[in-house]
Design a protein around this motif. Structure first.
Motif: not given
Ligand SMILES: N[C@@H](CCC(=O)N[C@@H](CS)C(=O)NCC(=O)O)C(=O)O
Length: 201
Positions: A133-138
């Protein structure tokens, strides 16, 4: 200068790309290291108590880490203000964007460790989803930031190029879906000689 080095590390690559863009590549000697959180390399641990790559031994025998500090050091060595604006709002924007790109790479590496290094019975799907999720939001935030189209490479663009290169190398081209602007920028940036010379293989 001596750089503790592994060919697939996006953070080591970030340092090498910055050095190439600053005309300092020829001054860096690479010290190959194999390290993981469960099998830290002893000589790396002596250089960086966190036992993480990259670490740099300067010609004055200082030891520097992490990648953001090393990139800033190289910028200063090359005269300063070349890939990191020296003052003002522009500086904080580049530093914040660099942190965003580094955070994406950090989360992607944790997904990789969790799915590759950790023994299967101990894996935790929710935790992997959280990091993903952090990868995608970033990546969505990068897609939204038009600064990527500035012509000159800066530290944030270098960090973003290396994070995207790592994600594509480890997890394939899915990250491009719905992120056409970022994908187009990445393809152009990845063609720079500094990026081509350091691409993970
Ligand atoms: N924030 C650090 C991240 C460095 C990092 O995570 N390096 C990885 C290799 S790509 C590492 O050395 N991992 C080994 C470990 O975590 O023990 C930086 O920017 O240098």
């Amino acid at each position: 200068m001596k750089l503790y080095f592994a060919p697939l590390s996006p953070f080591v690559r970030k340092v090498l790309v910055a050095a190439a863009e600053l005309g300092l590549a020829g001054r860096i000697e690479k010290i190959p290291v194999q390290t993981t959180p469960v099998a830290p390399d002893a000589k790396l641990k002596a250089a960086n108590p966190l036992a993480k790559l990259p670490a740099l031994q300067t010609d004055d025998n200082d030891l520097l880490y992490d990648s953001a500090v090393i990139v800033e050091y190289l910028d200063a060595l090359a005269g300063g203000g070349r890939i990191i604006p020296p003052t003002g709002q522009a500086r904080w924007t580049v530093k914040r964007q660099e942190a965003l790109a580094d955070g994406i790479a950090d989360a992607a590496i944790l997904v990789r460790y969790e799915t590759f290094l950790r023994p299967e019975p101990k894996r935790w799907d929710e935790w992997i989803k959280g990091q993903q999720g952090k990868v995608d939001q970033g990546l969505d935030a990068l897609e939204a930031e038009s600064w990527l189209f500035e012509p000159a490479p800066n530290a944030a663009q270098i960090a973003a190029g290396c994070a995207l290169g790592y994600i594509e190398f480890r997890f394939g081209r899915d990250w491009r879906r719905g992120r056409d602007t970022l994908a187009g920028w990445y393809d152009r940036f990845a063609a720079r000689p500094s990026m081509a010379a350091t691409a993970p293989k």
